[in-house]
Design a protein around this motif. Structure first.
Motif, PDB file in Angstrom:
ATOM      1  N   ASP A 153       0.765  -1.065  -0.183  1.00  0.00           N
ATOM      2  CA  ASP A 153       0.114   0.001  -0.108  1.00  0.00           C
ATOM      3  C   ASP A 153       0.855   1.093  -0.034  1.00  0.00           C
ATOM      4  N   ILE A 154       0.310   2.534  -0.216  1.00  0.00           N
ATOM      5  CA  ILE A 154       1.039   3.757  -0.110  1.00  0.00           C
ATOM      6  C   ILE A 154       1.063   4.407   1.244  1.00  0.00           C
ATOM      7  N   ALA A 155      -0.190   3.756   1.896  1.00  0.00           N
ATOM      8  CA  ALA A 155      -0.438   4.118   3.208  1.00  0.00           C
ATOM      9  C   ALA A 155       0.606   3.508   4.298  1.00  0.00           C
ATOM     10  N   ASP A 156       1.854   4.085   4.556  1.00  0.00           N
ATOM     11  CA  ASP A 156       2.762   3.560   5.553  1.00  0.00           C
ATOM     12  C   ASP A 156       2.039   3.129   6.586  1.00  0.00           C
ATOM     13  N   GLY A 157       2.519   1.676   7.117  1.00  0.00           N
ATOM     14  CA  GLY A 157       1.823   1.171   8.416  1.00  0.00           C
ATOM     15  C   GLY A 157       0.971   0.406   8.048  1.00  0.00           C
ATOM     16  N   ILE A 158      -0.256   0.678   7.276  1.00  0.00           N
ATOM     17  CA  ILE A 158      -1.460  -0.144   7.120  1.00  0.00           C
ATOM     18  C   ILE A 158      -0.829  -1.647   6.693  1.00  0.00           C
ATOM     19  N   PRO A 159      -0.230  -1.825   5.542  1.00  0.00           N
ATOM     20  CA  PRO A 159       0.290  -3.132   4.976  1.00  0.00           C
ATOM     21  C   PRO A 159       0.870  -3.801   6.306  1.00  0.00           C
TER      22      PRO A 159
END
Ligand code: TXD
Length: 319
Positions: A34-40
């Motif tokens: 993902d581009i949302a760091d932390g979510i993946p």
């Protein structure tokens, strides 16, 4: 033999559910991107920690770096934005087309031999654009919508007939949207076609028509209930069925958005048709004979998809 590698491009509501289902089925090692760091990374760690309980040894990792999807056997793409109440799937086109461009480049560079299943909406246009942006062979890029739409149809039919979902088969054609074409004469309970069940008094034509319409509106019904986003459990289950058919060479006959090269009188586009999915990807398209009414419904759906493709080309002239 090394485990398969499954890359989930987009780690949101569907992406996280995909990862959990793939792990439960031990389909392979899983990379959440993902581009949302932390979510993946957070979802990967959480699902990994469920492994001892549900006894799966898949390794699950999370990343924001495309290099980590290197060599993936399957890529399932949910990257983009989802609908909110009052939005149509088509409203997502402007934003999600740009997302498909970056995803296509990432897959082209790091996982060019993958079987790609696109989920991002508006599905039929996004999967077409993704295949062009990625440059992968068209038989290795498909879209998930028909398995979901037929699953919704099958659930409503099983409820109406009070029979097991295991014995209800359903056929849907066309785009993933209001113009989808559920084929009642090819939909059955244990092989008994729906029109025969109407004649047998198991339901009425009016109730059947209402079920077809509720299937068309299936996505909007859930968006209206959830208010914060769209469906994710059934979409994820549907894409996993397609990924499993590829990874295990099951030769499943499943509805999928596939590249047409003359089938149903159409070419150079993607739309939902019956396909055989095996180790070769989309191995065959079942070019079934349509009645005049069914053909008219399919052509209307094709026109709607072509309109979305034109909107894409107006935004990105490289298409
Ligand atoms: O049957 C079908 N095909 C549909 C498809 C069924 C249900 C939902 N449908 C569509 O799937 C929906 O309209 C969306 O376009 C996608 C994904 O739905 P989801 O509910 O998973 O959306 P989320 O939870 O918003 O997750 C999207 C993720 C989110 O984590 C973003 O950070 C990420 O996508 N995202 C990106 N990842 C990678 N690269 C880029 N550029 C990017 N932009 C956003």
């Amino acid at each position: 033999m090394a485990r398969a590698k499954i890359a989930l491009i987009g780690s949101g509501m569907i992406g996280g559910t995909l990862a959990h289902l793939a792990a439960l089925k031990e389909l392979g090692d899983i990379v959440l991107f993902d581009i949302a760091d932390g979510i993946p990374q957070g979802k990967a760690l959480d699902i990994s920690e469920a492994g001892p309980v549900d006894k799966y040894d898949s390794t699950i990792s999370g990343t924001t770096d495309y290099a980590d999807i290197a060599g993936a056997d399957v890529c399932i793409v949910t990257a983009g934005v989802a609908r909110k109440p009052g939005m149509s799937r088509d409203d997502l086109l402007g934003i999600n087309l740009k997302v498909m461009k970056s995803v296509g480049e990432g897959i082209k560079e790091h996982a060019p031999n993958a079987f790609v299943i696109c989920i991002t909406n508006p599905l039929d246009a996004m999967v077409w654009a993704l295949q062009k942006f990625s440059g992968l062979p068209s038989e290795k890029v498909c879209g998930m919508a028909g398995v979901l739409d037929s699953a919704r149809f099958r659930h409503f039919l099983a409820e109406e007939f009070n029979v097991s979902v295991k014995d209800v088969t359903a056929f849907v054609l066309g785009g993933h949207g209001d113009t989808m074409v559920p084929l009642t004469r090819y939909s059955t309970v244990a092989g008994i076609p729906l029109p025969d069940l109407v004649d047998m008094g198991w339901t009425t034509q009016d109730k059947l028509d209402a079920i077809v319409q509720r299937t068309r509106d299936g996505g909007a019904e859930i968006v209206g209930l959830l208010k914060t986003g769209s469906a994710y459990y059934a979409p994820a289950a549907s894409a996993i069925e397609m990924a499993e058919a590829y990874l295990k060479d099951q030769k499943r006959l499943l509805p999928a958005a596939a590249a047409l090269s003359g089938e149903f009188g159409q070419k150079d586009m993607y739309v939902g048709v019956p396909t055989v999915i095996g180790a070769g990807g989309i191995e065959r398209i079942a070019n079934i004979k349509l009645s005049k009414e069914e053909q008219a419904g399919f052509d209307k759906s094709v026109d709607a998809v072509k309109g979305l493709m034109e909107a894409c080309i107006a935004i990105d002239g490289s298409l």
